[in-house]
Scaffold this motif. Structure first.
Motif, PDB file in Angstrom:
ATOM      1  N   GLU A  65     -12.021  27.696  19.755  1.00 42.39           N
ATOM      2  CA  GLU A  65     -10.644  28.186  20.032  1.00 42.39           C
ATOM      3  C   GLU A  65     -10.479  27.486  20.975  1.00 42.39           C
ATOM      4  N   GLY A  66     -10.895  27.798  21.630  1.00 43.88           N
ATOM      5  CA  GLY A  66     -10.255  28.063  23.636  1.00 43.88           C
ATOM      6  C   GLY A  66     -10.270  26.549  23.795  1.00 43.88           C
ATOM      7  N   GLY A  67     -10.800  25.655  23.343  1.00 43.62           N
ATOM      8  CA  GLY A  67     -10.336  23.923  23.373  1.00 43.62           C
ATOM      9  C   GLY A  67     -11.615  24.148  24.278  1.00 43.62           C
ATOM     10  N   ALA A  68     -13.069  24.432  24.907  1.00 40.95           N
ATOM     11  CA  ALA A  68     -14.229  23.507  25.159  1.00 40.95           C
ATOM     12  C   ALA A  68     -14.836  22.633  24.009  1.00 40.95           C
ATOM     13  N   ALA A  69     -15.576  21.465  24.463  1.00 35.96           N
ATOM     14  CA  ALA A  69     -16.010  20.883  23.621  1.00 35.96           C
ATOM     15  C   ALA A  69     -17.581  20.975  24.265  1.00 35.96           C
ATOM     16  N   VAL A  70     -18.413  20.977  22.901  1.00 36.69           N
ATOM     17  CA  VAL A  70     -19.532  20.606  23.357  1.00 36.69           C
ATOM     18  C   VAL A  70     -19.921  19.451  22.891  1.00 36.69           C
ATOM     19  N   LEU A  71     -21.061  18.260  24.154  1.00 39.23           N
ATOM     20  CA  LEU A  71     -21.439  17.306  22.792  1.00 39.23           C
ATOM     21  C   LEU A  71     -22.643  16.981  22.393  1.00 39.23           C
ATOM     22  N   VAL A  72     -23.217  16.785  21.700  1.00 41.61           N
ATOM     23  CA  VAL A  72     -24.981  16.634  20.984  1.00 41.61           C
ATOM     24  C   VAL A  72     -25.075  15.817  21.012  1.00 41.61           C
ATOM     25  N   HIS A  73     -26.279  14.715  21.826  1.00 38.24           N
ATOM     26  CA  HIS A  73     -26.040  13.670  21.440  1.00 38.24           C
ATOM     27  C   HIS A  73     -27.845  13.561  20.715  1.00 38.24           C
ATOM     28  N   LEU A  74     -28.407  13.518  19.965  1.00 40.83           N
ATOM     29  CA  LEU A  74     -29.749  13.235  19.273  1.00 40.83           C
ATOM     30  C   LEU A  74     -30.187  11.778  19.855  1.00 40.83           C
ATOM     31  N   GLY A  75     -31.389  11.998  20.849  1.00 44.41           N
ATOM     32  CA  GLY A  75     -31.964  10.987  21.451  1.00 44.41           C
ATOM     33  C   GLY A  75     -30.583   9.702  22.127  1.00 44.41           C
ATOM     34  N   ILE A  76     -31.905   8.743  22.794  1.00 40.49           N
ATOM     35  CA  ILE A  76     -31.055   7.780  24.070  1.00 40.49           C
ATOM     36  C   ILE A  76     -31.121   6.462  23.184  1.00 40.49           C
ATOM     37  N   ASP A  77     -29.469   5.868  23.195  1.00 40.54           N
ATOM     38  CA  ASP A  77     -29.568   4.580  21.530  1.00 40.54           C
ATOM     39  C   ASP A  77     -30.226   4.862  20.517  1.00 40.54           C
ATOM     40  N   THR A  78     -29.191   6.137  20.363  1.00 47.36           N
ATOM     41  CA  THR A  78     -30.250   6.283  18.286  1.00 47.36           C
ATOM     42  C   THR A  78     -29.100   5.998  17.792  1.00 47.36           C
ATOM     43  N   VAL A  79     -27.531   5.691  18.641  1.00 53.26           N
ATOM     44  CA  VAL A  79     -26.929   4.938  17.591  1.00 53.26           C
ATOM     45  C   VAL A  79     -26.790   3.517  17.186  1.00 53.26           C
ATOM     46  N   GLN A  80     -27.974   2.791  17.879  1.00 47.52           N
ATOM     47  CA  GLN A  80     -28.354   1.429  16.914  1.00 47.52           C
ATOM     48  C   GLN A  80     -29.150   1.807  15.386  1.00 47.52           C
ATOM     49  N   LEU A  81     -29.101   3.351  15.774  1.00 47.90           N
ATOM     50  CA  LEU A  81     -30.249   3.601  13.880  1.00 47.90           C
ATOM     51  C   LEU A  81     -29.497   3.693  12.904  1.00 47.90           C
ATOM     52  N   LYS A  82     -28.349   3.515  13.185  1.00 46.87           N
ATOM     53  CA  LYS A  82     -27.184   2.951  12.117  1.00 46.87           C
ATOM     54  C   LYS A  82     -27.352   4.264  11.205  1.00 46.87           C
ATOM     55  N   GLY A  83     -27.946   5.160  11.005  1.00 49.60           N
ATOM     56  CA  GLY A  83     -27.425   7.162  10.545  1.00 49.60           C
ATOM     57  C   GLY A  83     -28.785   6.838  10.028  1.00 49.60           C
ATOM     58  N   GLU A  84     -30.068   5.996  10.232  1.00 53.79           N
ATOM     59  CA  GLU A  84     -31.491   6.246   9.650  1.00 53.79           C
ATOM     60  C   GLU A  84     -32.193   7.621  10.075  1.00 53.79           C
ATOM     61  N   GLY A  85     -32.368   7.733   9.185  1.00 55.99           N
ATOM     62  CA  GLY A  85     -33.228   9.401   9.529  1.00 55.99           C
ATOM     63  C   GLY A  85     -32.531  10.159   9.820  1.00 55.99           C
ATOM     64  N   PHE A  86     -31.160  10.277   9.792  1.00 55.41           N
ATOM     65  CA  PHE A  86     -30.150  11.743   9.756  1.00 55.41           C
ATOM     66  C   PHE A  86     -30.028  12.185   8.982  1.00 55.41           C
ATOM     67  N   THR A  87     -29.400  13.436   8.419  1.00 55.66           N
ATOM     68  CA  THR A  87     -29.164  13.337   7.319  1.00 55.66           C
ATOM     69  C   THR A  87     -28.118  14.732   7.920  1.00 55.66           C
ATOM     70  N   LEU A  88     -26.817  14.358   7.562  1.00 56.05           N
ATOM     71  CA  LEU A  88     -25.660  15.634   8.031  1.00 56.05           C
ATOM     72  C   LEU A  88     -25.403  16.207   6.903  1.00 56.05           C
ATOM     73  N   HIS A  89     -25.078  18.069   7.266  1.00 55.07           N
ATOM     74  CA  HIS A  89     -24.943  18.915   6.672  1.00 55.07           C
ATOM     75  C   HIS A  89     -23.656  19.373   7.092  1.00 55.07           C
ATOM     76  N   VAL A  90     -22.935  19.014   7.787  1.00 52.02           N
ATOM     77  CA  VAL A  90     -21.401  18.985   7.566  1.00 52.02           C
ATOM     78  C   VAL A  90     -20.382  18.146   7.882  1.00 52.02           C
ATOM     79  N   VAL A  91     -19.169  18.715   7.551  1.00 50.68           N
ATOM     80  CA  VAL A  91     -18.315  17.387   7.834  1.00 50.68           C
ATOM     81  C   VAL A  91     -17.012  17.566   9.266  1.00 50.68           C
ATOM     82  N   LYS A  92     -16.888  16.281   9.396  1.00 47.18           N
ATOM     83  CA  LYS A  92     -16.006  16.640  10.281  1.00 47.18           C
ATOM     84  C   LYS A  92     -14.664  17.489  10.162  1.00 47.18           C
TER      85      LYS A  92
END
Length: 151
Positions: A65-92
């Motif tokens: 609420e105060g505007g602080a933002a925290v990034l969590v990155h699951l692995g390095i270069d994992t964008v190349q996996l195009k979502g394979e192996g990841f399951t989202l449980h929330v929405v933007k």
């Protein structure tokens, strides 16, 4: 304002400087820590209470609420996996509580695919000196404090 930032995954705390990616290692996006996750399939949880403002299978940002933002990155270069192996449980745009499940993934599968499963946890747009009570090293459970961000 003081914000306790929790570990999104269980594993071993490592300095951001040891992350095998110069953008994170040189703290270009902000200071923080990384967690070398246990190699068991499991959940990545929200590091703080807030709103999911960015959501990809391999990474997410929670803004308070105060505007602080925290990034969590699951692995390095994992964008190349195009979502394979990841399951989202929330929405933007969804409100989450610290410790709430955001993404399920398998760090061992990421590693078997040739990627580093290490997870940077970054205080976006923060100054390094704003992070206090920083966990130096050793094992950490998901939901345990990594650092305190003084804003």
């Amino acid at each position: 304002m003081t914000l306790r930032v929790l570990s999104p995954v269980a594993g071993t705390v490592v300095p951001l400087s040891e992350v095998p990616d110069p953008v994170f290692a040189q703290a270009m996006v902000g200071p923080g820590l990384a967690v070398d996750p246990d190699r068991t399939a499991g959940d990545a949880v929200a590091p703080v209470d807030g709103t999911v403002v960015t959501l990809h299978p391999h990474a997410f940002v929670v803004a308070t609420e105060g505007g602080a933002a925290v990034l969590v990155h699951l692995g390095i270069d994992t964008v190349q996996l195009k979502g394979e192996g990841f399951t989202l449980h929330v929405v933007k745009g969804e409100a989450v509580r610290a410790g709430q499940r955001v993404v399920s993934w398998d760090p061992a599968a990421v590693e078997a695919g040739g990627k580093s499963p290490v997870c940077p946890v970054v205080a976006l747009d923060a100054q390094a000196e704003a992070l206090v009570e920083v966990r130096e090293s050793g094992p950490v459970a998901a939901g345990e404090p990594l650092f305190t961000w003084q804003r």
